[in-house]
Design an enzyme around this catalytic site. Structure first.
Site, PDB file in Angstrom:
ATOM      1  N   SER A   6       0.859  -1.185   0.000  1.00  0.00           N
ATOM      2  CA  SER A   6       0.000   0.000   0.000  1.00  0.00           C
ATOM      3  C   SER A   6       0.895   1.235   0.000  1.00  0.00           C
ATOM      4  CB  SER A   6      -0.902  -0.011   1.241  1.00  0.00           C
ATOM      5  OG  SER A   6      -1.716   1.135   1.291  1.00  0.00           O
ATOM      6  N   ALA A  75      -7.032   8.433  -1.282  1.00  0.00           N
ATOM      7  CA  ALA A  75      -7.082   7.053  -1.773  1.00  0.00           C
ATOM      8  C   ALA A  75      -6.259   6.136  -0.876  1.00  0.00           C
ATOM      9  CB  ALA A  75      -6.576   6.990  -3.208  1.00  0.00           C
ATOM     10  N   ASN A  78      -8.033   5.661   2.506  1.00  0.00           N
ATOM     11  CA  ASN A  78      -9.155   4.731   2.385  1.00  0.00           C
ATOM     12  C   ASN A  78      -8.664   3.297   2.219  1.00  0.00           C
ATOM     13  OD1 ASN A  78     -11.166   6.590   2.715  1.00  0.00           O
ATOM     14  ND2 ASN A  78     -11.476   6.940   0.545  1.00  0.00           N
ATOM     15  N   GLU A  79      -7.597   3.134   1.454  1.00  0.00           N
ATOM     16  CA  GLU A  79      -6.977   1.821   1.269  1.00  0.00           C
ATOM     17  C   GLU A  79      -6.504   1.285   2.613  1.00  0.00           C
ATOM     18  OE1 GLU A  79      -4.560   1.190  -2.473  1.00  0.00           O
ATOM     19  OE2 GLU A  79      -2.999   1.235  -0.938  1.00  0.00           O
ATOM     20  N   MET A  80      -5.871   2.152   3.399  1.00  0.00           N
ATOM     21  CA  MET A  80      -5.407   1.772   4.738  1.00  0.00           C
ATOM     22  C   MET A  80      -6.590   1.361   5.609  1.00  0.00           C
ATOM     23  SD  MET A  80      -3.712   4.190   7.690  1.00  0.00           S
ATOM     24  CE  MET A  80      -2.120   4.437   6.928  1.00  0.00           C
TER      25      MET A  80
END
Length: 335
Positions: A6, A75, A78-80
């Site tokens: 990530s 982004a 939110n990915e985290m």
């Protein structure tokens, strides 16, 4: 199992070097997900958000490559949040220019007390590779591993600090993970063929997204007490985002008592309101919205990002709140 890196696309050079190290010590190409390199990224014809969502749901081993650029990307945040909710095994790796005491890291979804390491720390790199051996087929050739680490450190030292991320303003994109809606996703601009989706006022929204994602996660993981969930229900039910504190606290408690009577609830919330409102402040759910003439807080309100999304609250989380409400009905648990 796969390894999902990530990262911010601004830090692609660090990520590519990390991928070379991982594959160099024995991890297979098809076990690496790294979206900044087409060889390890999103297959042609796939939706970026659906594909990433499915990858995260399969619980890969996540490497969070944290940098200033990472925390300036909604982004990435939110990915985290999505990976954190699914409880993926993970390791935190810092780029050389990252500040551990930054408020973004200290107040984000990841526990700042968790031990991470800087990407140019040789001893920690070797320990990290040994840790991966628990889940992946790492080479037993000690000389090879040391050579790859030395090569990696040399390459890292030649990477120049990245330029600030450039963004464009376009439409908002939302996606769901385990029915928890993580909103306002963005994709950073890349000099290649990836399409760009982002939102206005990126700097402001970055901070907001971190708190809101944690807010959703705390409810989803059932980290909130019954009285905290009751206060959320009180706020949603009365559409009252401003709450009395300080000398106005007694007035707010009287309002809650009346609300409890109307809704047939016991006095759990009214009795514990003072403690709950303090906990909300510590969790960054609320902020002071009015002061007395002497400078003492007299009113707090839900933080702006939570206010903005309160009407679009995920149904799964509303169900969790409703469970707490039902358990505090007078006929279920009388006082």
């Amino acid at each position: 199992m796969k390894i999902f890196i990530s990262h911010s696309s601004v830090d692609a050079a660090f990520g590519n070097t990390l991928v070379n190290l991982l594959t160099g010590v024995g991890i297979r190409d098809n076990e690496v997900i790294f979206t900044s390199n087409v060889a390890y990224g999103i297959p042609l014809g796939k939706s970026i958000f659906d594909w990433l969502k499915n990858q995260i749901k399969e619980k890969p081993y996540v490497i969070y490559l944290l940098s200033p650029s990472y925390y300036s990307s909604v982004a990435c945040l939110n990915e985290m949040g999505a990976a954190w909710i699914v409880e993926n095994d993970h390791t935190i790796v810092f780029t050389p220019d990252f500040k551990i005491n930054s408020p973004e890291f200290q107040n984000g979804a990841l526990d700042p007390r968790e031990i991470g390491f800087f990407i140019n720390n040789e001893e920690r790199l070797l320990s990290f590779i040994e840790l991966l051996r628990n889940s992946f087929d790492i080479s037993n050739n000690v000389v090879l591993i040391n050579q790859k680490v030395k090569e990696f450190l040399k390459n890292i030292s030649n990477i120049k600090p990245p330029e600030p991320t450039k963004v464009e303003t376009k439409s908002i994109v939302s996606y769901a993970e385990n029915s928890v809606v993580l909103t306002e996703a963005v994709v950073e601009i890349k000099p290649s063929t990836q399409s760009v989706v982002t939102i206005d006022t990126i700097e402001k929204e970055t901070k907001k997204s971190g708190y809101y994602t944690r807010f959703l996660s705390d409810i989803y993981e059932r980290k909130l007490s019954s009285e905290e969930l009751l206060l959320l229900h009180y706020i949603i039910d009365t559409a009252k985002v401003k709450l009395g504190t300080g000398w106005q606290e007694d007035s707010e408690i009287r309002n809650i008592v009346e609300w409890e009577e109307i809704r047939g609830l016991n006095s759990t919330l009214s009795r514990s309101y003072s403690a709950v409102i303090r906990r909300f402040g510590l969790r960054k759910y609320t902020e002071v919205s009015a002061y007395t003439g002497s400078g003492n807080p007299k009113e707090v309100c839900l933080s702006e990002d939570i206010q903005d999304r309160l009407l679009d609250f995920p149904q799964e989380l509303l169900t969790i709140i409703d469970e707490s409400v039902k358990s505090n009905l007078k006929d279920m648990n009388p006082f």
